[in-house]
Design an enzyme around this catalytic site. Structure first.
Site, PDB file in Angstrom:
ATOM      1  N   MET A  37       0.778  -1.107   0.035  1.00 11.47           N
ATOM      2  CA  MET A  37       0.044  -0.075   0.095  1.00 11.47           C
ATOM      3  C   MET A  37       0.832   1.138  -0.127  1.00 11.47           C
ATOM      4  O   MET A  37       2.101   1.418   0.390  1.00 11.47           O
ATOM      5  CB  MET A  37      -0.915  -0.051   1.402  1.00 11.47           C
ATOM      6  CG  MET A  37      -1.647  -1.241   1.563  1.00 11.47           C
ATOM      7  SD  MET A  37      -3.111  -1.314   0.389  1.00 11.47           S
ATOM      8  CE  MET A  37      -4.236  -0.331   1.585  1.00 11.47           C
ATOM      9  N   CYS A  38       0.066   2.390  -0.614  1.00 17.58           N
ATOM     10  CA  CYS A  38       0.819   3.831  -0.450  1.00 17.58           C
ATOM     11  C   CYS A  38       0.646   4.255   1.178  1.00 17.58           C
ATOM     12  O   CYS A  38      -0.106   3.827   1.717  1.00 17.58           O
ATOM     13  CB  CYS A  38       0.187   4.782  -1.130  1.00 17.58           C
ATOM     14  SG  CYS A  38      -0.122   4.552  -2.833  1.00 17.58           S
ATOM     15  N   PRO A  39       1.783   4.851   1.671  1.00 21.12           N
ATOM     16  CA  PRO A  39       3.035   5.249   1.086  1.00 21.12           C
ATOM     17  C   PRO A  39       4.079   4.280   1.218  1.00 21.12           C
ATOM     18  O   PRO A  39       5.092   4.477   1.137  1.00 21.12           O
ATOM     19  CB  PRO A  39       3.268   6.537   1.730  1.00 21.12           C
ATOM     20  CG  PRO A  39       2.742   6.205   3.195  1.00 21.12           C
ATOM     21  CD  PRO A  39       1.855   5.257   3.015  1.00 21.12           C
TER      22      PRO A  39
END
Lengths: 78, 321
Positions: A16-18
């Protein structure tokens, strides 16, 4: 643009971001300037965000290839 | 003149200047910023913090002053980004103002006048930021703070179309935009721009991967420019969408867009002339949105033409690619 040989690889599918950006950044730190990192990123948020963050850090995106639901990028350390 | 330092008229509390006596300089109160609390003799002192930005050294000094004068030892971050020192005894006004002045901190305002501008982080450090919202807020505060108007006049600056500073709800709001242009020879057809565009304004050609741009969907956020690995998408120009007549409160109103791509150096002119128009046309106690409803937007636009001609029309579309 022809095929560029990568010095390191990182598959960030499902990350996932970040966190994906942070992992890419840490990997880039292990490389010398001018060396190339190959990244695999999911479409959607990762591909929307990670390349622009990488650009902002002063690295160069040499190649981008779409492979179904993900992207394969080659990044030259700045 | 009591309404100068009491938040609007809704508090319905009279403060008799006589009782404050010689301890308070009338000029301290004139600019407002002292808001009557429920508690007897106690006021909230609202500080002037344009854009909600403050040097840490000043914040430390303000903390000391707040600790000394707040009877309850509390501050509040106002909805307009200014720090408020709560529970201050009105007999201490003079002392607190002079201590704040020594560290270069001014008191804010209430009532019918141009208020302290609010702003997001802007292009200085926010990756989405397109305009120097903090610089703009500082400039507007210096030039227009406290200018009398028929009713309160709130301005804000957002650095991008996410519009965190809610320019749509301001009497006069400025939101940063960028116009993208695309150069075919630099494009490798990588399709990142079409992935990056959240508005579906860019789709990639199935054969070449190159962008097909729909200007009607573009909101000028610049995501394509930031995402493009080869600088094929570039910024043609930056500017502000200008919005007027918004407000929140009991009867919220959404603003009307009156200009796009207004350059930075025309923002002060836009405010100056709008305040002039508002003062000439607004009734006492009437927000500018209602003045525009009553008088007609066209009259306002005609008056503003010498300024807004430096921007683009509201329905401006970026040229196709």
């Amino acid at each position: 643009m022809g095929e560029v040989k990568a010095n390191a690889h990182l598959d960030l599918r499902g990350v996932m971001c970040p966190i994906n950006f942070v992992k890419a950044k840490l990997k880039l730190e292990t490389l010398e300037a001018g060396e190339v990192l190959e990244l695999v990123l999911d479409s959607g948020e990762p591909i929307q965000n990670v390349p622009k963050s990488i650009k902002e850090e002063g690295h160069k995106i040499l190649e981008v290839k779409k492979e179904g639901e993900h992207f394969r990028l080659k990044i030259q350390k700045g | 003149m009591t309404d100068h330092f009491i938040e609007d008229k809704t508090t319905k509390v009279n403060v008799n200047l006589e009782t404050i006596g010689e301890r308070v300089d009338f000029n301290d109160l004139k600019s407002g910023g002292f808001i009557k609390q429920r508690q007897k003799d106690l006021f909230t002192v609202r500080l002037r913090c344009p854009g909600g930005r403050m040097e840490t050294k000043k914040l430390v000094e303000i903390s000391k002053i707040a600790d000394k004068y707040s009877k309850k030892g509390v501050v509040h971050f106002s909805f307009r980004q200014s720090l408020e020192i709560l529970y201050v005894d009105y007999k201490e006004f003079r002392n607190i103002v002079s201590e704040l002045e020594k560290i270069g901190q001014k008191v804010a305002s209430c009532g019918p006048r141009v208020r302290v501008p609010t702003a997001c982080g802007g292009c200085e450090y926010n990756p989405n930021g397109l305009t120097d919202t903090q610089g703009m807020a500082e400039m507007v505060d210096q030039k227009f703070f406290g200018t009398p108007t028929p009713h309160k006049f709130k301005t804000s600056f957002s650095g991008c179309p996410i519009d965190c500073s809610r320019t749509k709800e301001m009497d006069f709001g400025f939101q940063g935009i960028v116009e993208p242009v695309w150069e075919d020879p630099l494009c490798t057809g990588c399709t990142i721009c079409s992935e990056a565009c959240k508005e579906d304004a860019i789709v990639s050609d199935p054969d070449t991967g190159k962008p097909i741009f729909d200007p009607k969907k573009c909101i000028f956020c610049g995501d394509c420019i930031r995402a493009c690995p080869t600088e094929a998408w570039k910024a043609k120009r930056y500017g502000h969408i200008v919005r007027i007549g918004g407000k929140h409160g009991r009867h919220p109103m959404e603003s009307i867009e009156v200009s796009t791509f207004l350059p930075d150096d025309k923002v002060a002119d836009a405010i100056q002339k709008t305040v002039e128009w508002y003062n000439a046309n607004g009734k006492r106690g009437e927000r500018i949105g209602n003045t525009i409803k009553r008088v007609g937007i066209q009259k306002y636009l005609d008056f503003m033409e010498p300024v807004f001609k430096h921007g683009s029309p509201v329905n401006y579309l970026a040229p196709g690619v």
